[in-house]
Design a protein around this motif. Structure first.
Motif, PDB file in Angstrom:
ATOM      1  N   LEU A  68      -8.756   5.097  -8.794  1.00  0.00           N
ATOM      2  CA  LEU A  68      -8.205   3.755  -8.660  1.00  0.00           C
ATOM      3  C   LEU A  68      -6.724   3.660  -9.000  1.00  0.00           C
ATOM      4  N   SER A  69      -6.283   4.369 -10.016  1.00  0.00           N
ATOM      5  CA  SER A  69      -4.887   4.255 -10.449  1.00  0.00           C
ATOM      6  C   SER A  69      -3.932   5.120  -9.633  1.00  0.00           C
ATOM      7  N   SER A  70      -4.445   5.889  -8.685  1.00  0.00           N
ATOM      8  CA  SER A  70      -3.576   6.722  -7.846  1.00  0.00           C
ATOM      9  C   SER A  70      -3.004   5.872  -6.712  1.00  0.00           C
ATOM     10  N   ASN A  71      -2.085   6.457  -5.968  1.00  0.00           N
ATOM     11  CA  ASN A  71      -1.367   5.706  -4.936  1.00  0.00           C
ATOM     12  C   ASN A  71      -2.038   5.813  -3.562  1.00  0.00           C
ATOM     13  N   VAL A  72      -3.373   5.889  -3.537  1.00  0.00           N
ATOM     14  CA  VAL A  72      -4.069   6.019  -2.257  1.00  0.00           C
ATOM     15  C   VAL A  72      -4.041   4.694  -1.506  1.00  0.00           C
ATOM     16  N   ARG A  73      -4.168   4.760  -0.194  1.00  0.00           N
ATOM     17  CA  ARG A  73      -4.139   3.558   0.624  1.00  0.00           C
ATOM     18  C   ARG A  73      -5.497   2.854   0.659  1.00  0.00           C
ATOM     19  N   ARG A 123     -24.974  -2.783  -5.064  1.00  0.00           N
ATOM     20  CA  ARG A 123     -24.400  -1.675  -5.817  1.00  0.00           C
ATOM     21  C   ARG A 123     -22.880  -1.813  -5.856  1.00  0.00           C
ATOM     22  N   GLY A 124     -22.291  -2.249  -4.745  1.00  0.00           N
ATOM     23  CA  GLY A 124     -20.846  -2.439  -4.698  1.00  0.00           C
ATOM     24  C   GLY A 124     -20.377  -3.476  -5.699  1.00  0.00           C
ATOM     25  N   ASP A 125     -21.104  -4.595  -5.807  1.00  0.00           N
ATOM     26  CA  ASP A 125     -20.748  -5.637  -6.782  1.00  0.00           C
ATOM     27  C   ASP A 125     -20.822  -5.096  -8.206  1.00  0.00           C
ATOM     28  N   ASP A 126     -21.815  -4.247  -8.463  1.00  0.00           N
ATOM     29  CA  ASP A 126     -21.943  -3.649  -9.799  1.00  0.00           C
ATOM     30  C   ASP A 126     -20.735  -2.768 -10.119  1.00  0.00           C
ATOM     31  N   ILE A 127     -20.280  -1.988  -9.125  1.00  0.00           N
ATOM     32  CA  ILE A 127     -19.133  -1.106  -9.338  1.00  0.00           C
ATOM     33  C   ILE A 127     -17.872  -1.924  -9.599  1.00  0.00           C
ATOM     34  N   LEU A 128     -17.640  -2.969  -8.802  1.00  0.00           N
ATOM     35  CA  LEU A 128     -16.450  -3.803  -8.967  1.00  0.00           C
ATOM     36  C   LEU A 128     -16.467  -4.526 -10.320  1.00  0.00           C
ATOM     37  N   SER A 129     -17.644  -4.994 -10.744  1.00  0.00           N
ATOM     38  CA  SER A 129     -17.764  -5.652 -12.059  1.00  0.00           C
ATOM     39  C   SER A 129     -17.454  -4.668 -13.180  1.00  0.00           C
ATOM     40  N   TYR A 130     -17.951  -3.438 -13.037  1.00  0.00           N
ATOM     41  CA  TYR A 130     -17.687  -2.393 -14.025  1.00  0.00           C
ATOM     42  C   TYR A 130     -16.177  -2.162 -14.175  1.00  0.00           C
ATOM     43  N   LEU A 131     -15.480  -2.091 -13.040  1.00  0.00           N
ATOM     44  CA  LEU A 131     -14.039  -1.827 -13.075  1.00  0.00           C
ATOM     45  C   LEU A 131     -13.254  -3.009 -13.660  1.00  0.00           C
ATOM     46  N   ASN A 136     -14.432  -5.123 -15.874  1.00  0.00           N
ATOM     47  CA  ASN A 136     -14.715  -5.109 -17.305  1.00  0.00           C
ATOM     48  C   ASN A 136     -13.932  -4.024 -18.041  1.00  0.00           C
ATOM     49  N   LYS A 137     -13.545  -2.985 -17.284  1.00  0.00           N
ATOM     50  CA  LYS A 137     -12.725  -1.910 -17.877  1.00  0.00           C
ATOM     51  C   LYS A 137     -11.255  -2.302 -17.929  1.00  0.00           C
ATOM     52  N   GLY A 138     -10.918  -3.468 -17.345  1.00  0.00           N
ATOM     53  CA  GLY A 138      -9.548  -3.965 -17.434  1.00  0.00           C
ATOM     54  C   GLY A 138      -8.670  -3.717 -16.227  1.00  0.00           C
ATOM     55  N   TYR A 139      -9.244  -3.221 -15.134  1.00  0.00           N
ATOM     56  CA  TYR A 139      -8.436  -2.979 -13.932  1.00  0.00           C
ATOM     57  C   TYR A 139      -8.148  -4.298 -13.219  1.00  0.00           C
ATOM     58  N   SER A 140      -6.927  -4.409 -12.707  1.00  0.00           N
ATOM     59  CA  SER A 140      -6.495  -5.650 -12.070  1.00  0.00           C
ATOM     60  C   SER A 140      -7.140  -5.822 -10.703  1.00  0.00           C
ATOM     61  N   ASP A 141      -7.182  -7.087 -10.250  1.00  0.00           N
ATOM     62  CA  ASP A 141      -7.720  -7.363  -8.923  1.00  0.00           C
ATOM     63  C   ASP A 141      -6.869  -6.718  -7.834  1.00  0.00           C
ATOM     64  N   ASP A 142      -5.568  -6.564  -8.092  1.00  0.00           N
ATOM     65  CA  ASP A 142      -4.676  -5.931  -7.120  1.00  0.00           C
ATOM     66  C   ASP A 142      -5.087  -4.484  -6.874  1.00  0.00           C
ATOM     67  N   ILE A 193      -8.133  -3.210  -7.631  1.00  0.00           N
ATOM     68  CA  ILE A 193      -9.509  -3.204  -7.138  1.00  0.00           C
ATOM     69  C   ILE A 193      -9.560  -3.553  -5.654  1.00  0.00           C
ATOM     70  N   SER A 194      -8.564  -4.292  -5.158  1.00  0.00           N
ATOM     71  CA  SER A 194      -8.555  -4.690  -3.742  1.00  0.00           C
ATOM     72  C   SER A 194      -8.443  -3.490  -2.802  1.00  0.00           C
ATOM     73  N   LYS A 195      -8.052  -2.322  -3.317  1.00  0.00           N
ATOM     74  CA  LYS A 195      -7.987  -1.115  -2.479  1.00  0.00           C
ATOM     75  C   LYS A 195      -9.386  -0.588  -2.131  1.00  0.00           C
ATOM     76  N   ILE A 196     -10.379  -1.058  -2.865  1.00  0.00           N
ATOM     77  CA  ILE A 196     -11.750  -0.582  -2.656  1.00  0.00           C
ATOM     78  C   ILE A 196     -12.450  -1.420  -1.590  1.00  0.00           C
ATOM     79  N   LYS A 197     -13.082  -0.754  -0.639  1.00  0.00           N
ATOM     80  CA  LYS A 197     -13.906  -1.438   0.368  1.00  0.00           C
ATOM     81  C   LYS A 197     -15.347  -0.957   0.172  1.00  0.00           C
ATOM     82  N   VAL A 198     -16.202  -1.921  -0.157  1.00  0.00           N
ATOM     83  CA  VAL A 198     -17.611  -1.597  -0.341  1.00  0.00           C
ATOM     84  C   VAL A 198     -18.457  -2.771   0.152  1.00  0.00           C
TER      85      VAL A 198
END
Length: 289
Positions: free
Chosen positions: A169-174, A184-192, A194-200, A202-207
């Motif tokens: 997540l913190s890398s510069n991938v597109r 399962r996707g909602d669970d992963i996004l909630s986990y991230l 809760n770990k403090g990652y910003s929505d900006d 997390i928006s790189k993830i498509k699930v």
């Protein structure tokens, strides 16, 4: 705008070696060649320079009145991945014709997981020119050079997928695509979150990953995912908008950060060079209508 690395390339071999070095470092850049000049110009036919993706340049770029436009057009060529032909006028009445070619690293596709879907993703990706890399452990990701031309597919079918997503997540991938159900996707996004990652970030993830084409078989799912990656790879990233003005003397487009400007009738006018500013100052009424 832009920092010069060297004043000029003393010979073609030095220029070629520098290009080779940037390619090996997987950098995005543009090669600019002066095709033709007419009238007064600091640039001459055959001059070559390199514009890097951060706006810095290497080689002789000529006078101030053409510098910003060359860099701007080169960055657009890098972003769009398209060759550009540029025609510029110099502030002393000359003309310059330029050829701009973007050199981009090969798109990289990182696949995490081993199943029929990843098998077909790999086959399709290789067939259309991606540099495909397979990963089985999070620690292996640290060895891969990630950049905006990197696209990641996580298809571990629920096994440590949140762990892989966090590492990447913190890398510069597109793009990060996860093959999973919506729950399962909602669970992963909630986990991230809760770990403090910003929505900006997390928006790189498509699930679930992939364009909705009602895919059923592994081949169809793989195709929908590759189609989504291609779509994302073609989309230009948001560009910082820089305010521009027209030099009333020579007609060049200049940035409002230009050091050459004059105030007349409570308005500020910007110029590409000291020559144009002085010409304006001598009789501003003939330029301001």
């Amino acid at each position: 705008m832009g920092v010069e690395r060297v004043s000029y390339f003393s010979h073609d071999l030095e220029f070629i070696n520098r290009i080779k070095e940037l390619i090996e470092r997987e950098e995005s850049f543009a090669v600019v060649e002066i095709v033709k000049t007419e009238g007064p110009s600091a640039l001459k036919a055959g001059n070559k320079l390199i514009i890097r993706s951060d706006g810095s340049f290497e080689g002789w770029i000529g006078g101030f009145c053409t510098k910003d436009e060359i860099i701007k057009s080169s960055l657009e060529a890098i972003e769009e991945g398209l060759i550009k032909f540029l025609y510029l006028k110099t502030c002393h009445g000359g003309s310059v014709y330029l050829y701009i070619e973007p050199i981009l690293p090969k798109r990289k596709l990182v696949i995490i997981g081993n199943n029929p879907i990843t098998y077909y993703i790999k086959r399709i990706g290789e067939n259309i020119g991606f540099n495909v890399m397979e990963v089985s452990e999070p620690k292996e990701i640290e060895k891969i050079k990630m950049n905006k031309n990197t696209f990641v597919i996580i298809a571990t079918m629920g096994e440590r997928d949140h762990e892989f997503a966090e590492v990447i997540l913190s890398s510069n991938v597109r793009y990060i695509g996860i093959v999973a159900s919506k729950k399962r996707g909602d669970d992963i996004l909630s986990y991230l979150r809760n770990k403090g990652y910003s929505d900006d970030l997390i928006s790189k993830i498509k699930v679930p990953a992939g364009i909705n084409i009602n895919a059923v078989s592994p081949e169809e799912i793989a195709l929908s995912i590759i189609a989504e990656i291609i779509k994302v790879s073609r989309e230009a990233k948001a560009k910082e908008v820089t305010e521009e003005e027209i030099d009333l003397v020579c007609g060049m487009t200049v940035l409002k950060s230009s050091p050459y400007y004059s105030t007349f009738n409570n308005r500020t006018y910007y110029f590409c060079s000291k020559y144009c500013k002085e010409k304006f100052d001598s009789n501003p009424q003939i330029y301001v209508k």
